[in-house]
Enzyme design. Structure first.
Site, PDB file in Angstrom:
ATOM      1  N   ASN A   1       0.816  -1.164   0.057  1.00  9.36           N
ATOM      2  CA  ASN A   1      -0.111  -0.075  -0.065  1.00  9.36           C
ATOM      3  C   ASN A   1       0.867   1.143  -0.057  1.00  9.36           C
ATOM      4  O   ASN A   1       1.750   1.532   0.955  1.00  9.36           O
ATOM      5  CB  ASN A   1      -0.993  -0.098   1.141  1.00  9.36           C
ATOM      6  CG  ASN A   1      -1.690   1.368   1.412  1.00  9.36           C
ATOM      7  OD1 ASN A   1      -2.456   1.559   0.730  1.00  9.36           O
ATOM      8  ND2 ASN A   1      -1.162   2.119   2.261  1.00  9.36           N
ATOM      9  N   GLU A   2       0.834   2.037  -1.123  1.00  2.86           N
ATOM     10  CA  GLU A   2       1.456   3.254  -1.164  1.00  2.86           C
ATOM     11  C   GLU A   2       3.029   3.077  -1.037  1.00  2.86           C
ATOM     12  O   GLU A   2       3.807   3.890  -0.416  1.00  2.86           O
ATOM     13  CB  GLU A   2       1.052   4.318   0.031  1.00  2.86           C
ATOM     14  CG  GLU A   2      -0.266   4.846  -0.397  1.00  2.86           C
ATOM     15  CD  GLU A   2      -0.772   6.209   0.328  1.00  2.86           C
ATOM     16  OE1 GLU A   2      -0.075   6.448   1.274  1.00  2.86           O
ATOM     17  OE2 GLU A   2      -1.725   6.864  -0.088  1.00  2.86           O
TER      18      GLU A   2
END
Length: 662
Positions: free
Chosen positions: A378-379
């Protein structure tokens, strides 16, 4: 000064929009006989993360905070009532050698106490919301040295008035832990209540897993979810739900990352960890914010099934949050992380003869959850992300070649970091690239054409997190006002128009508790008893409820309708199942605009269409607990003559038109 600067820019932007508005009649052409992109079924979804008290104190309906005394401060949330006879009458003990998942418990020593002499108070998550007439289920794990004793459970409002309770007799003694429960109905409604437990008896009494749930949970499941919050999601008819985050997936460091296997099984065996939003923002500290995992991966999959959404889990890729510790597991130690991903697919889809399929079945769901996609990281960004992603991709694709993987493009929609990841992921023939954007409203207006020039190939885009920021990113002054929702609606017309590039999209974050938020803006706001949708919520809902199956062209002066001097934004699609034409139109100017829709390529339209209008009194209008539908959709009808439709767009409005095609 920074906040003032942004407000000035905001005001100037509103003036520019108004000044650019025109009174002239616009002719928009819709070519129904030239269908373009196929729209992914369930394109519009939701993204859930345990931020802003989204899970504990939010959709997970448990009312007792720190129910097993496992917070860093074991008695946080608890207060001793009365006057203990000795200093050590309330002691937290640790049995870590025999129970690593739930080591602590509370020992209460009684000295022939009577009701009202000593007890405990639990404050709940920013207090407890209690509803008159609703059943409340109290339970506790306990053991004691004497066979006689009682616990008197009572709910009290913020004035100390008793609003419901029951007596629980502890009728056995011995070394084994026992669970006992009692239910009762509340006699009044209170937004800020708490729970008292008064003790009667003699000897030692050990307590663990002290719990209180309302009886009116979602689908009336014992120990389930808060019904009004889940209903808000079900009403959106989302196509998918992304979970459990978000930055929760990464953790501050790898020790606090989300590990899905630890969220399965009996509730008292799920090991609590600190929530990474506990201390992320110095100006919004939440020292009592932990993850009990009463809401775990099984419950997430069950929720997705309940609301008709596809599950989209995101797993840690061997990297912690790069804004925090930037810790990464060495590549030669990555196997357990990859195995977690493979095991999750088996847990979701595997036959009950498989190891993890059997775990799912034993939890109550022998049928497959039909998982088709998963996010890896995530990110995350940089070459360190890509080298780990390649290991995951190879292992998963070898075993499940048709399974789709969502890949991170980092934290921003532009810049060197984004360009590097976007280029490398496309070289890898990534299935889905996850783009995030938290920007001011003008960014969303000006980027309605963002995907018009993207490559048309097998790599698709997931607009995984987006929200217009009325002030600036991470500002506590951000509001879910009408200008943010209007900007998102304008941007989303571009997403729909480019459905052959953008396959799925979701706003973020989803929930925020009015007394316990860390981040704003958010889609849905709640207190202990109420929930309401923001203007942004209604924009998301209108797109989701009015999804077509194929995009069709809608043009103004032979160009896409995406801003310009007229400040109009539009998308058109057809629903081949219901045989309807669906038009979405945003008027971002401060003046009413008259538009003629010329529909080509069809024999006949119905004589009447349905019109839904969303509009605020001003760009700064908001919804609230007092006025939850200050900005909400209004339904009407529009007469249609032939194949030309006169459509009036009010100032600063978003409208959806549906017409039967005959």
């Amino acid at each position: 000064m920074m906040i003032r600067k942004y407000k000035i820019v905001f005001l100037l932007f509103a003036v520019i929009l108004s000044a650019n508005a025109v009174f002239a009649q616009h002719k928009l052409t819709v070519k129904v006989n030239e269908p373009k992109a196929v729209i992914e079924p369930g394109m519009w979804g939701i993204f859930f993360e345990d931020i802003n008290m989204g899970a504990d104190g939010g959709i997970y309906a448990e009312l007792v905070k720190n129910r097993s005394f496992e917070f860093n401060k074991p008695m946080m949330g608890w207060k001793v009532l009365g006057k203990p006879a000795t200093e050590g009458d309330f002691v937290v003990l640790n049995r870590s050698t025999e129970n690593t998942s739930n080591p602590r418990y509370l020992r209460v020593t009684l000295h022939n106490n009577i009701k009202g002499s000593i007890g405990l108070n639990n404050e709940g998550f920013r207090s407890m919301g209690i509803k008159n007439g609703v059943r409340y289920d109290f339970s506790v794990m306990y053991r004691q040295t004497t066979a006689a004793g009682k616990m008197y459970i009572e709910l009290v409002d913020d004035n100390g008035t008793n609003i419901g309770g029951a007596t629980l007799a502890t009728g056995f003694s011995g070394a084994e832990w026992k669970k006992q429960a009692v239910s009762f109905n509340a006699t009044a409604t209170a937004l800020k209540a708490s729970m008292n437990i008064w003790f009667e008896g003699d000897g030692t009494l050990d307590l663990d897993m002290v719990s209180l749930f309302p009886g009116d949970t979602w689908k009336n499941r014992p120990g389930g979810m808060r019904a009004d919050m889940i209903q808000m999601l079900a009403d959106m008819k989302p196509g998918f739900i992304r979970f459990p985050g978000g930055c929760i997936v990464e953790g501050f460091d790898l020790s606090t990352r989300y590990q899905w296997k630890k969220t399965l099984g009996p509730i008292d065996e799920r090991q609590l960890i600190i929530n990474r939003w506990n201390a992320e923002f110095a100006n919004r500290p939440a020292p009592d914010y932990f993850q009990t995992f009463g809401l775990g991966f099984y419950e997430y999959f069950q929720l997705a099934e309940d609301i008709g959404a596809r599950p989209l889990p995101i797993l840690n890729c061997g990297m912690a949050c790069q804004f925090n510790s930037a810790e990464a597991v060495p590549l030669n130690d990555l196997d357990p992380y990859v195995q977690d991903a493979l095991d999750l697919i088996e847990f979701a889809n595997g036959d009950i003869s498989t190891k993890w399929g059997r775990v799912r079945a034993n939890m109550g769901h022998p049928a497959s959850f039909n998982l088709t996609m998963m996010g890896v990281g995530n990110e995350n960004w940089g070459p360190q992300y890509l080298e780990r992603l390649k290991v995951f991709t190879k292992a998963i694709k070898e075993k499940y070649p048709m399974f789709k993987l969502v890949n991170s493009s980092g934290t921003d929609p532009s810049g060197n970091r984004f360009d590097y990841l976007n280029g490398e992921l496309r070289k890898m023939n990534a299935d889905i690239i996850d783009e995030h954007y938290y920007r001011r409203p003008e960014w969303f207006f000006s980027n309605a054409k963002r995907y018009d020039s993207y490559p048309r190939n097998n790599t698709k885009i997931f607009c995984g997190e987006y929200a217009a920021q009325s002030d600036h990113t991470v500002s506590v002054d951000n509001k879910n006002c009408w200008i943010t929702a209007l900007a998102e609606a304008a941007f989303m017309t571009g997403l729909e128009r480019n459905a052959d590039v953008v396959s799925i999209a979701s706003y973020a974050p989803l929930f925020a508790h009015i007394d316990g938020w860390q981040w704003t803006p958010d889609l849905i706001w709640v207190n202990n008893l109420q929930s309401y949708g923001t203007p942004d919520y209604y924009v998301q809902k209108l797109f989701s409820l009015n999804q077509g199956t194929r995009v069709v062209p809608i043009t103004l002066n032979n160009d896409v309708v995406a801003g310009g001097a007229d400040s109009l934004y539009a998308a058109a699609c057809i629903n081949e199942n219901s045989k309807e034409l669906i038009i979405k139109l945003v008027n971002a100017s401060g003046k009413e605009q008259n538009n003629t829709l010329a529909v080509e390529g069809i024999k006949k339209l119905a004589a009447q269409g349905s019109l839904t209008t969303l509009q605020g009194d001003s760009l700064y209008s908001v919804n609230s607990f007092d006025k939850p539908k200050n900005i909400a959709p209004k339904e009407s009808s529009v007469a249609i003559k032939g194949k030309n439709i006169n459509l009036v767009a009010a100032p600063y409005s978003f409208i959806v038109l549906r017409i039967k095609m005959l």
